[in-house]
Design a protein around this motif. Structure first.
Motif, mmCIF file in Angstrom:
data_model
loop_
_atom_site.group_PDB
_atom_site.id
_atom_site.type_symbol
_atom_site.label_atom_id
_atom_site.label_comp_id
_atom_site.label_asym_id
_atom_site.label_seq_id
_atom_site.Cartn_x
_atom_site.Cartn_y
_atom_site.Cartn_z
ATOM 1 N N LEU A 1 -8.151 14.455 -12.161
ATOM 2 C CA LEU A 1 -8.796 14.787 -13.428
ATOM 3 C C LEU A 1 -9.283 13.513 -14.123
ATOM 4 O O LEU A 1 -10.428 13.435 -14.593
ATOM 5 C CB LEU A 1 -7.761 15.528 -14.282
ATOM 6 N N LEU B 1 1.575 17.306 -9.399
ATOM 7 C CA LEU B 1 1.028 17.293 -10.761
ATOM 8 C C LEU B 1 0.433 15.914 -11.060
ATOM 9 O O LEU B 1 -0.659 15.797 -11.621
ATOM 10 C CB LEU B 1 2.132 17.649 -11.771
ATOM 11 N N GLU C 1 -3.632 16.123 -20.197
ATOM 12 C CA GLU C 1 -2.925 17.323 -20.660
ATOM 13 C C GLU C 1 -2.568 17.170 -22.132
ATOM 14 O O GLU C 1 -2.409 16.055 -22.637
ATOM 15 C CB GLU C 1 -1.656 17.561 -19.820
ATOM 16 N N ALA D 1 -3.422 22.350 -14.507
ATOM 17 C CA ALA D 1 -4.192 21.142 -14.155
ATOM 18 C C ALA D 1 -5.338 21.515 -13.217
ATOM 19 O O ALA D 1 -6.460 21.016 -13.359
ATOM 20 C CB ALA D 1 -3.276 20.099 -13.512
ATOM 21 N N PHE D 2 -5.070 22.416 -12.259
ATOM 22 C CA PHE D 2 -6.137 22.867 -11.356
ATOM 23 C C PHE D 2 -7.229 23.587 -12.152
ATOM 24 O O PHE D 2 -8.421 23.420 -11.878
ATOM 25 C CB PHE D 2 -5.573 23.810 -10.287
ATOM 26 N N ALA D 3 -6.822 24.374 -13.149
ATOM 27 C CA ALA D 3 -7.811 25.082 -13.970
ATOM 28 C C ALA D 3 -8.672 24.089 -14.752
ATOM 29 O O ALA D 3 -9.893 24.263 -14.865
ATOM 30 C CB ALA D 3 -7.113 26.068 -14.905
ATOM 31 N N SER D 4 -8.062 23.021 -15.273
ATOM 32 C CA SER D 4 -8.838 22.003 -16.005
ATOM 33 C C SER D 4 -9.829 21.320 -15.072
ATOM 34 O O SER D 4 -10.987 21.081 -15.427
ATOM 35 C CB SER D 4 -7.922 20.919 -16.594
ATOM 36 N N LEU D 5 -9.339 20.985 -13.873
ATOM 37 C CA LEU D 5 -10.182 20.296 -12.895
ATOM 38 C C LEU D 5 -11.380 21.184 -12.535
ATOM 39 O O LEU D 5 -12.536 20.729 -12.506
ATOM 40 C CB LEU D 5 -9.317 20.011 -11.662
ATOM 41 N N ALA D 6 -11.108 22.476 -12.282
ATOM 42 C CA ALA D 6 -12.195 23.403 -11.926
ATOM 43 C C ALA D 6 -13.144 23.586 -13.105
ATOM 44 O O ALA D 6 -14.366 23.639 -12.932
ATOM 45 C CB ALA D 6 -11.616 24.743 -11.492
ATOM 46 N N LEU E 1 6.836 23.401 -13.577
ATOM 47 C CA LEU E 1 5.876 22.506 -12.918
ATOM 48 C C LEU E 1 4.808 23.293 -12.178
ATOM 49 O O LEU E 1 3.647 22.878 -12.142
ATOM 50 C CB LEU E 1 6.593 21.563 -11.949
ATOM 51 N N SER E 2 5.176 24.432 -11.585
ATOM 52 C CA SER E 2 4.135 25.148 -10.841
ATOM 53 C C SER E 2 3.133 25.746 -11.828
ATOM 54 O O SER E 2 1.928 25.763 -11.560
ATOM 55 C CB SER E 2 4.737 26.116 -9.820
ATOM 56 N N GLY F 1 5.493 17.998 -18.561
ATOM 57 C CA GLY F 1 5.612 17.966 -17.097
ATOM 58 C C GLY F 1 5.552 16.550 -16.543
ATOM 59 O O GLY F 1 6.216 16.239 -15.555
ATOM 60 N N LEU G 1 6.451 19.186 -6.519
ATOM 61 C CA LEU G 1 5.499 19.630 -7.540
ATOM 62 C C LEU G 1 5.213 18.534 -8.545
ATOM 63 O O LEU G 1 4.089 18.416 -9.033
ATOM 64 C CB LEU G 1 6.043 20.874 -8.262
ATOM 65 N N GLN H 1 2.351 24.285 -14.623
ATOM 66 C CA GLN H 1 1.555 23.147 -15.103
ATOM 67 C C GLN H 1 0.559 22.684 -14.040
ATOM 68 O O GLN H 1 -0.544 22.236 -14.365
ATOM 69 C CB GLN H 1 2.476 22.015 -15.552
ATOM 70 N N LEU H 2 0.951 22.787 -12.761
ATOM 71 C CA LEU H 2 0.009 22.446 -11.691
ATOM 72 C C LEU H 2 -1.180 23.411 -11.739
ATOM 73 O O LEU H 2 -2.338 22.997 -11.611
ATOM 74 C CB LEU H 2 0.717 22.516 -10.333
ATOM 75 N N ALA H 3 -0.887 24.697 -11.965
ATOM 76 C CA ALA H 3 -1.965 25.688 -12.066
ATOM 77 C C ALA H 3 -2.898 25.354 -13.234
ATOM 78 O O ALA H 3 -4.123 25.467 -13.121
ATOM 79 C CB ALA H 3 -1.375 27.089 -12.233
ATOM 80 N N ALA I 1 -14.852 25.508 -6.925
ATOM 81 C CA ALA I 1 -14.508 24.122 -7.269
ATOM 82 C C ALA I 1 -13.231 23.768 -6.523
ATOM 83 O O ALA I 1 -12.185 24.379 -6.761
ATOM 84 C CB ALA I 1 -14.292 23.970 -8.768
ATOM 85 N N LYS J 1 -10.809 26.954 -6.806
ATOM 86 C CA LYS J 1 -10.892 28.027 -7.785
ATOM 87 C C LYS J 1 -12.325 28.544 -7.816
ATOM 88 O O LYS J 1 -13.262 27.804 -7.563
ATOM 89 C CB LYS J 1 -10.435 27.545 -9.165
ATOM 90 N N THR K 1 11.101 23.952 -11.460
ATOM 91 C CA THR K 1 10.077 24.323 -10.480
ATOM 92 C C THR K 1 9.060 25.291 -11.095
ATOM 93 O O THR K 1 7.851 25.106 -10.962
ATOM 94 C CB THR K 1 10.728 24.977 -9.240
ATOM 95 N N HIS K 2 9.558 26.317 -11.806
ATOM 96 C CA HIS K 2 8.650 27.259 -12.477
ATOM 97 C C HIS K 2 7.720 26.533 -13.429
ATOM 98 O O HIS K 2 6.510 26.745 -13.424
ATOM 99 C CB HIS K 2 9.432 28.285 -13.315
ATOM 100 N N THR L 1 -2.593 31.262 -8.124
ATOM 101 C CA THR L 1 -3.529 30.883 -9.179
ATOM 102 C C THR L 1 -4.741 30.133 -8.614
ATOM 103 O O THR L 1 -5.555 29.615 -9.374
ATOM 104 C CB THR L 1 -2.831 30.009 -10.242
#
Lengths: 227, 227
Positions: B148, B141, A80, A144-149, A137-138, A89, B137, A140-142, B77, B69, A134-135, B100
């Motif tokens: 990743l 993360l 990140e 991280a998922f986007a980077s992974l995808a 981190l959620s 995060g 979370l 940031q999790l999204a 993915a 995603k 919580t907001h 997301t």
């Protein structure tokens, strides 16, 4: 961290507009301001290392901080890149555990840090802080998922094309812009070796992308979308 | 979701031991139990889709749920695989936004779901719930960062070897175990196409790994560590 200080007027304003504090009620803002410490970091300074007991929460006020994980043989994988206004995060460790990644100033940076024990105490009293964490981190999790995808679905030139299109403001028209950070950081962010980024930029010349230093010119965004 | 019901004695016990509820005080547990709805999902049923308004928080009680995603051209993915006891981090949307990523039952699964508006109301009154969500979370993360980094640092056979070693309990000694889920799910989890997973297993035969269906035998964990 060099030159630790209480936040001055300008730093308080930046902090107030940062993702985390902007979401808080006045009393929680006051409680967080009370424990905030500001520090200037030279480029390449480590904020925290993977495996160390977590004692500080960090927010970036200016500059960029890269977060990476290390292989046993010393190779680094960026996971990140945090910029102005971002809560780091990877430093949200409220359970008394250890950092699970390493954070390093990617360029000279201004950082706000908060004692994690005191953050935990405030969060245990004030739901608005815990909900704001919580907001953050959620989101940031999204990311991280986007980077992974993105890694799993796209080739190097496609990742670069998508990054350029996301940063090119004028829809459908030729556009110029300056990369927000050095190419080596962009490479890490996109999960590419620096040579792979250079090859991707060369390949994108055929799609009307010209790069000089950090300046990027996109002749034909529509062509770029088809990479 | 088929056959919605209030949690029975067995489901209440599983829920109480789940990551999220185990961390709560008695009053918050009662408040969450009050709004919990249990449902059986057949394999391949969608729990929620990327882009839909988020209305439900989900926990897995049994079975597995994959989160993925989608590319504009329909390629998927996988970004996370949630198992028994897991809060589905991608469903923690307290800010009234949208999902997301997409979640799908990977096999028949038992799920607890909670109305997100009511979860938000409870979290705004009870810091222990908001803090527990923050813990969950931040752990997720960290897991996403690890995936990743694993993708970015390791080849397909290395990823498989690391997965096998993490699941092989007897240190340094030959071991047999059953994969916790189908190979197609393992492939997705490791960011590999099914064919790439097959090739990796073939290659690992040279390191003493034998696979029959979901049964894996590791002759020499030390050799596997050197892949």
């Amino acid at each position: 961290m060099n030159r630790l200080m209480k936040p001055g007027i300008r730093e308080r304003e930046t902090l107030l507009n940062s993702g985390l504090l902007a979401a808080l009620g006045v009393e929680s803002v006051a409680a967080m301001m009370e424990i905030a410490v500001i520090g200037n970091l030279p480029a390449r300074q480590i904020l925290f290392r993977e495996g160390e007991p977590a004692d500080l929460l960090h927010c970036v006020l200016s500059g960029y901080v890269r977060v990476y994980k290390l292989d046993p043989d010393g190779r680094e994988a960026d996971v990140e890149l945090y910029g102005p206004g971002d809560l780091i995060g990877a430093s949200v460790v409220l359970d008394g555990g250890r950092y699970t990644a390493t954070a390093q100033a990617a360029e000279p940076a201004l950082i706000a840090r908060f004692d994690l024990k005191r953050v935990r105490d405030i969060a245990n009293r004030r739901p608005d802080l815990a909900v704001a964490l919580t907001h953050a981190l959620s989101a940031q999790l999204a990311k991280a998922f986007a980077s992974l995808a993105n890694d799993r679905l796209h080739t190097a030139p496609q990742r670069v094309a998508r990054f350029l299109l996301a940063h090119c403001i004028v829809e459908g028209k030729p556009a110029s812009f300056r990369l927000p950070y050095q190419k080596s950081l962009l490479a890490g962010k996109l999960g590419l070796a620096p040579e792979a980024l250079s090859r991707a930029f060369s390949m994108l010349r055929g799609y009307g992308v010209n790069v000089r230093g950090r300046l990027v010119h996109i002749n034909d965004p529509e062509a770029l979308r088809r990479v």
